[in-house]
Design a protein around this motif. Structure first.
Motif, PDB file in Angstrom:
ATOM      1  N   ALA A   1      86.049 143.858  96.307  1.00 52.69           N
ATOM      2  CA  ALA A   1      86.390 142.512  96.788  1.00 52.69           C
ATOM      3  C   ALA A   1      85.156 141.696  97.175  1.00 52.69           C
ATOM      4  N   ALA A   2      84.239 142.252  97.932  1.00 52.31           N
ATOM      5  CA  ALA A   2      83.061 141.483  98.370  1.00 52.31           C
ATOM      6  C   ALA A   2      82.190 141.078  97.184  1.00 52.31           C
ATOM      7  N   ASP A   3      81.955 142.007  96.264  1.00 51.58           N
ATOM      8  CA  ASP A   3      81.131 141.686  95.086  1.00 51.58           C
ATOM      9  C   ASP A   3      81.822 140.656  94.197  1.00 51.58           C
ATOM     10  N   LEU A   4      83.134 140.796  94.010  1.00 52.39           N
ATOM     11  CA  LEU A   4      83.875 139.852  93.176  1.00 52.39           C
ATOM     12  C   LEU A   4      83.888 138.464  93.827  1.00 52.39           C
ATOM     13  N   PHE A   5      84.038 138.438  95.136  1.00 59.27           N
ATOM     14  CA  PHE A   5      83.982 137.161  95.856  1.00 59.27           C
ATOM     15  C   PHE A   5      82.618 136.490  95.657  1.00 59.27           C
ATOM     16  N   ALA A   6      81.558 137.271  95.697  1.00 57.96           N
ATOM     17  CA  ALA A   6      80.216 136.706  95.501  1.00 57.96           C
ATOM     18  C   ALA A   6      80.094 136.046  94.135  1.00 57.96           C
ATOM     19  N   VAL A   7      80.724 136.612  93.113  1.00 59.17           N
ATOM     20  CA  VAL A   7      80.671 136.029  91.771  1.00 59.17           C
ATOM     21  C   VAL A   7      81.444 134.718  91.729  1.00 59.17           C
ATOM     22  N   PHE A   8      82.704 134.735  92.153  1.00 60.81           N
ATOM     23  CA  PHE A   8      83.592 133.596  91.946  1.00 60.81           C
ATOM     24  C   PHE A   8      83.557 132.548  93.064  1.00 60.81           C
ATOM     25  N   SER A   9      82.766 132.775  94.081  1.00 62.08           N
ATOM     26  CA  SER A   9      82.574 131.729  95.097  1.00 62.08           C
ATOM     27  C   SER A   9      81.400 130.827  94.737  1.00 62.08           C
ATOM     28  N   ASP A  10      80.680 131.179  93.690  1.00 64.43           N
ATOM     29  CA  ASP A  10      79.523 130.412  93.231  1.00 64.43           C
ATOM     30  C   ASP A  10      80.006 129.245  92.356  1.00 64.43           C
ATOM     31  N   PRO A  11      79.776 127.996  92.789  1.00 67.01           N
ATOM     32  CA  PRO A  11      80.230 126.844  92.001  1.00 67.01           C
ATOM     33  C   PRO A  11      79.678 126.836  90.571  1.00 67.01           C
ATOM     34  N   ALA A  12      78.496 127.381  90.356  1.00 69.99           N
ATOM     35  CA  ALA A  12      77.928 127.412  89.003  1.00 69.99           C
ATOM     36  C   ALA A  12      78.755 128.310  88.085  1.00 69.99           C
ATOM     37  N   VAL A  13      79.269 129.403  88.606  1.00 69.26           N
ATOM     38  CA  VAL A  13      80.046 130.344  87.802  1.00 69.26           C
ATOM     39  C   VAL A  13      81.378 129.728  87.388  1.00 69.26           C
TER      40      VAL A  13
END
Length: 187
Positions: free
Chosen positions: A24-36
């Protein structure tokens, strides 16, 4: 193609594996990035609960074997850096769609092609798919380049197909046939 179990796949630098709640924490880091998520049809995630919901959906799909969704993990460190999934599967027609995302700090390193290559090879040879489709925003040139490097061909253009981040967005449709995949030069 009666079921879509999600195996563990390995490449030179990556492990593609089923997602778990520990991601969950790693996935959140990916998809909380506006660039992604700039060209996705969703806003950046604002809490880890968004990741937990997505992982819950993936776990449901693993149980009912309705799609194949991989977490993309760096083999050397075990850090989850993105996802790739075969979804919207139409078994009778042996086709599906593919979607993928990588943490922005890992762009430009060949990880997307490496992950897609493993997922596509699995789809074509283990799931016996004949066709994989993708649709992207035409402004997402990097994603278009990845798809074309993998052998996908542009098949259509749909103006104002999505409403994304407060504006209408166009779509380019791509398709990859098993015959294209099998005929590509060795990589």
């Amino acid at each position: 193609m009666p079921s879509y179990p999600t195996p563990i796949l390995t490449t030179n630098r990556l492990t593609l594996r089923p997602l778990t709640l520990d991601d969950a924490a790693d996935l959140f880091a990916v998809f909380s990035d506006p660039a992604v998520v700039r060209y996705w049809s969703a806003e950046p995630w604002t809490s880890v609960a968004d990741a937990e919901t997505t992982i819950g959906h993936a776990l449901d799909c693993y149980r009912d074997q309705s799609e194949v969704r991989f977490g993309i993990e760096l083999a050397e460190t075990g850090v989850l850096i993105g996802t790739v999934g075969l979804h919207h599967v139409f078994p009778q027609n042996r086709r599906c769609e593919i979607g993928y995302a990588l943490a922005s700090q890992h762009w430009g390193k060949g990880y997307a092609c490496e992950a897609l290559g493993a997922a596509l090879d699995y789809g074509f040879h283990e799931l016996r798919l004949n066709r994989v489709e993708a649709d992207i925003d035409p402004r997402n040139a990097a994603s278009g380049a990845v798809l074309e490097r993998m052998g996908f061909r542009k098949e259509g253009y749909m103006p104002e197909r999505w409403f994304v981040h407060g504006e209408m967005a166009d779509t380019i449709n791509y398709g990859l046939l098993k015959s294209y995949w099998d005929a590509r030069p060795s990589r």
